[in-house]
Structures are given as C-alpha cells and as structure tokens.
Design a protein around this motif. Sequence first.
Motif, PDB file in Angstrom:
ATOM      1  N   LYS A  46     -82.191 115.039 -34.181  1.00 41.05           N
ATOM      2  CA  LYS A  46     -81.028 113.724 -34.997  1.00 41.05           C
ATOM      3  C   LYS A  46     -81.919 112.517 -35.244  1.00 41.05           C
ATOM      4  CE  LYS A  46     -77.253 115.500 -35.508  1.00 41.05           C
ATOM      5  NZ  LYS A  46     -76.500 116.328 -35.993  1.00 41.05           N
ATOM      6  N   THR A  47     -83.329 112.725 -34.413  1.00 40.40           N
ATOM      7  CA  THR A  47     -84.584 111.311 -34.474  1.00 40.40           C
ATOM      8  C   THR A  47     -84.045 111.513 -36.085  1.00 40.40           C
ATOM      9  OG1 THR A  47     -85.939 112.530 -33.075  1.00 40.40           O
ATOM     10  CG2 THR A  47     -86.871 110.766 -34.443  1.00 40.40           C
ATOM     11  N   LYS A  48     -84.025 109.186 -35.714  1.00 40.71           N
ATOM     12  CA  LYS A  48     -83.669 108.460 -37.234  1.00 40.71           C
ATOM     13  C   LYS A  48     -84.920 107.404 -36.984  1.00 40.71           C
ATOM     14  CE  LYS A  48     -80.824 107.145 -40.060  1.00 40.71           C
ATOM     15  NZ  LYS A  48     -79.314 106.325 -40.009  1.00 40.71           N
ATOM     16  N   PHE A  49     -85.828 107.579 -38.229  1.00 40.95           N
ATOM     17  CA  PHE A  49     -86.627 106.941 -38.355  1.00 40.95           C
ATOM     18  C   PHE A  49     -86.169 105.692 -39.628  1.00 40.95           C
ATOM     19  CE2 PHE A  49     -88.560 110.720 -37.523  1.00 40.95           C
ATOM     20  CZ  PHE A  49     -90.066 110.467 -37.076  1.00 40.95           C
ATOM     21  N   LEU A  50     -86.915 104.311 -39.370  1.00 40.89           N
ATOM     22  CA  LEU A  50     -86.378 103.096 -40.305  1.00 40.89           C
ATOM     23  C   LEU A  50     -88.282 103.311 -41.001  1.00 40.89           C
ATOM     24  CD1 LEU A  50     -85.552 100.775 -41.680  1.00 40.89           C
ATOM     25  CD2 LEU A  50     -86.353  99.575 -40.185  1.00 40.89           C
ATOM     26  N   VAL A  51     -88.903 102.852 -42.017  1.00 41.97           N
ATOM     27  CA  VAL A  51     -89.580 102.948 -42.981  1.00 41.97           C
ATOM     28  C   VAL A  51     -89.474 101.313 -43.547  1.00 41.97           C
ATOM     29  CG1 VAL A  51     -92.076 103.371 -44.715  1.00 41.97           C
ATOM     30  CG2 VAL A  51     -89.669 105.241 -43.271  1.00 41.97           C
ATOM     31  N   THR A  52     -90.401 100.548 -43.244  1.00 36.77           N
ATOM     32  CA  THR A  52     -90.003  98.999 -44.179  1.00 36.77           C
ATOM     33  C   THR A  52     -91.152  98.709 -45.252  1.00 36.77           C
ATOM     34  OG1 THR A  52     -91.744  97.998 -42.775  1.00 36.77           O
ATOM     35  CG2 THR A  52     -89.425  97.884 -42.191  1.00 36.77           C
ATOM     36  N   GLY A  53     -90.646  98.572 -46.160  1.00 39.89           N
ATOM     37  CA  GLY A  53     -92.189  98.713 -47.586  1.00 39.89           C
ATOM     38  C   GLY A  53     -91.671 100.076 -48.378  1.00 39.89           C
ATOM     39  N   SER A  54     -90.279 100.638 -48.017  1.00 38.22           N
ATOM     40  CA  SER A  54     -90.353 102.419 -48.552  1.00 38.22           C
ATOM     41  C   SER A  54     -90.097 102.068 -49.336  1.00 38.22           C
ATOM     42  CB  SER A  54     -88.804 102.566 -48.050  1.00 38.22           C
ATOM     43  OG  SER A  54     -87.971 102.007 -48.261  1.00 38.22           O
ATOM     44  N   ALA A  55     -90.474 101.427 -50.442  1.00 32.65           N
ATOM     45  CA  ALA A  55     -90.938 101.369 -52.292  1.00 32.65           C
ATOM     46  C   ALA A  55     -92.042 101.093 -52.591  1.00 32.65           C
ATOM     47  CB  ALA A  55     -89.288 100.791 -52.600  1.00 32.65           C
ATOM     48  N   GLY A  56     -92.856 100.940 -51.605  1.00 29.87           N
ATOM     49  CA  GLY A  56     -94.324 101.064 -51.226  1.00 29.87           C
ATOM     50  C   GLY A  56     -95.586 101.801 -51.510  1.00 29.87           C
ATOM     51  N   PHE A  57     -96.380 102.358 -51.934  1.00 25.81           N
ATOM     52  CA  PHE A  57     -97.148 103.664 -52.318  1.00 25.81           C
ATOM     53  C   PHE A  57     -97.486 103.788 -50.849  1.00 25.81           C
ATOM     54  CE2 PHE A  57    -102.107 104.186 -50.556  1.00 25.81           C
ATOM     55  CZ  PHE A  57    -102.651 105.355 -50.891  1.00 25.81           C
ATOM     56  N   ILE A  58     -97.765 103.387 -49.938  1.00 26.77           N
ATOM     57  CA  ILE A  58     -97.632 104.070 -48.440  1.00 26.77           C
ATOM     58  C   ILE A  58     -96.037 104.233 -47.669  1.00 26.77           C
ATOM     59  CG2 ILE A  58     -98.309 103.941 -45.771  1.00 26.77           C
ATOM     60  CD1 ILE A  58    -100.760 102.103 -47.122  1.00 26.77           C
ATOM     61  N   GLY A  59     -95.338 103.288 -48.148  1.00 28.57           N
ATOM     62  CA  GLY A  59     -93.781 103.363 -47.144  1.00 28.57           C
ATOM     63  C   GLY A  59     -92.908 104.897 -47.895  1.00 28.57           C
TER      64      GLY A  59
END
Length: 330
Positions: free
Chosen positions: A11-24
């Motif tokens: 059930k691990t949950k990640f938050l990716v900020t800048g998720s609309a960018g290249f690396i994100g």
Amino acid sequence: MGYQNISFPEKTKFLVTGSAGFIGSNLVEAIINLGYQVRGLDNLSTGKKENVDLFLHHPNYEFVEGDIRDLDTCMKACDGIDFVLHQAAWGSVPRSIELPLLYEEINLKGTLNMLEAARQNGVKKFVYASSSSVYGDEPTLPKQEGREGKVLSPYALTKKSDEEYARLYTSLYDLDTYGLRYFNVFGKRQDPDGAYAAVIPKFIKQLLNDKQPVINGDGKQSRDFTYIENVIEANLKACKANSEAAGKVFNIAYGGREFLIDIYYHLTQALGKDIQPIFGPERRGDIKHSNADISKAKELLGYDPEWSFEKGIEAAIDWYKADLKALKVV
C-alpha cells in the motif's frame, strides 16, 4: 542493477512534486509500473498538461494542481504519503540570473514548505532534487561531495540552501532527507523548446528540422550527461536507504564526461545530418567542466547506474524520432 527489482510494502504511496515535468513524469511512470500508488503535485508553470494526462486513467494515480509556495497545498499533498520525491523547481542558470526573486520563492521557500509539510505528516523519507551547480567555481574533477566552491548563480544558491535546510530537518526534526545532485539529466519527454531548453533535446529538434543549432561558447565545455533511468533508480534507492545516510547529499550521474562539440557531431551522425553549428557567446554562470564522483551514492544508496551516455543517447534519439509531431518536424 537498475530499479525494476526494488520493492516496497503493497500500500506504499509516493508524492512526486513537479510531476508534470520531465523528471517528475518519468518518476510517476516508473512508480505506477512498479505497482505502487502515486500522487502528483504541479502548478503547470513549467510542466506540461500532457504529462499529467498520460496517467490520469490509471487507478493508482492522483493529480493535484497546486503550488509549493502555498503551505496549505503542501500539507494536503503530503497527507497519507510514505515517500516524497521532491522535483518541483524552476531550472536554468541564465533564467535565475534574470529572475532571482522568483527563484528564491519557488526553489527555496517552496522546498521549505514541502519539508515542513512532510515533517508534520510523518513522511518516512524526503528525497529531493539538488544540482551539480552547487559546486560553483571549484575546478577539481571529478566533483566530490564536501568539496564545493562559490556558487555562480541564484539557481545554484537556492539548491545549496535547500541542502542546508534538508540537513537541518534531519538533525533537528528526525525527518530522513536525501539530496540528489543531478548532473545534466536527459531522456524522453525532456522539453526541446524555449530559450532555456536543455541542450540535447534542443539540438535533436533543430537538426531534425534542418536548422543550425547554436552552441554557447567554443563547444569544449564538458558535462556528465546522465540518462533519466539512472535518476529514477537513485530516487527509489534513496527511499530504501538506511537512515544513517539521511541528511546527506549525493552525486547522481553516470560518472562519465562528454564534450559538447563531440555530442553535437554524434547527433548529426546519428540523425544523418550535415549541418555545422553556430558558435555563440558563453552563458553567464555556467560551469565549464563537470564530472561526478559517484562513489558515495554507490556506497550509501546502493546506486549502480546501468545507462551509459551512449546507451542513453540512443534511446533518447529513438524517442524523439518517434515523437516527430511534438518536435514539429516538417
């Protein structure tokens, strides 16, 4: 090797900020493919809506449109999150010289907001993007953590300050933070457009459109170009790292060194183009040579990059060729 065999609780949950960018967006894709839940946060100031739309249909993906300069937004984004992969920032050394106040707001205050939100929400680990630009005018190669010079741009200063804040959040508040000093990342979905576009996608697009690319300076500057898959590996392995490695920063690269002019002619050959470049003035704030010592990341994170420059550039060229519509090739 790589990250495909890295596992987390179901059930691990990640938050990716800048998720609309290249690396994100590449991180989002990798986490979804591994079978875990991911929430993306982006205000779409530099990220692309199409990078969000790629994953919206997936049941394990949730997107929040919001700004890291707003603490309440950061608090809500961190709710229920196990691991934060903080990529949101404004890049580009030249643009930061033009807009230092904006860079302070986004890259420094925004990161501090995210650190505080992660702390208050009990996030397990906070992994964040730093930059090789923090080495500044220190000339020694390869670049080694702990041997930095004077920073040469507001962008570099924000990243250096982020590292210090993250270190404090580990020592004062017991938030495990891991700083990743990226070295010239390239790969699929990297934007070739705009005055501050990264050099590899910009060259590829211009060559495919039979235009003469501009090389800033004499082309003899060197970089440790790093394929996106290596960066994904580093982020996920930092999430698995021992807490003894927390509060530290790590060079994330392949550990090679490529000269810009050599890359240019490699691309012309690969694309079947006979076009000579235009040599322009050097860019203010640029570091002349960059090459990473990645032994610390190997030892403490288990980082073991498998994508060399040659392997990565071949994959990148294939991706851009397949995406001719986005490149507006006529």
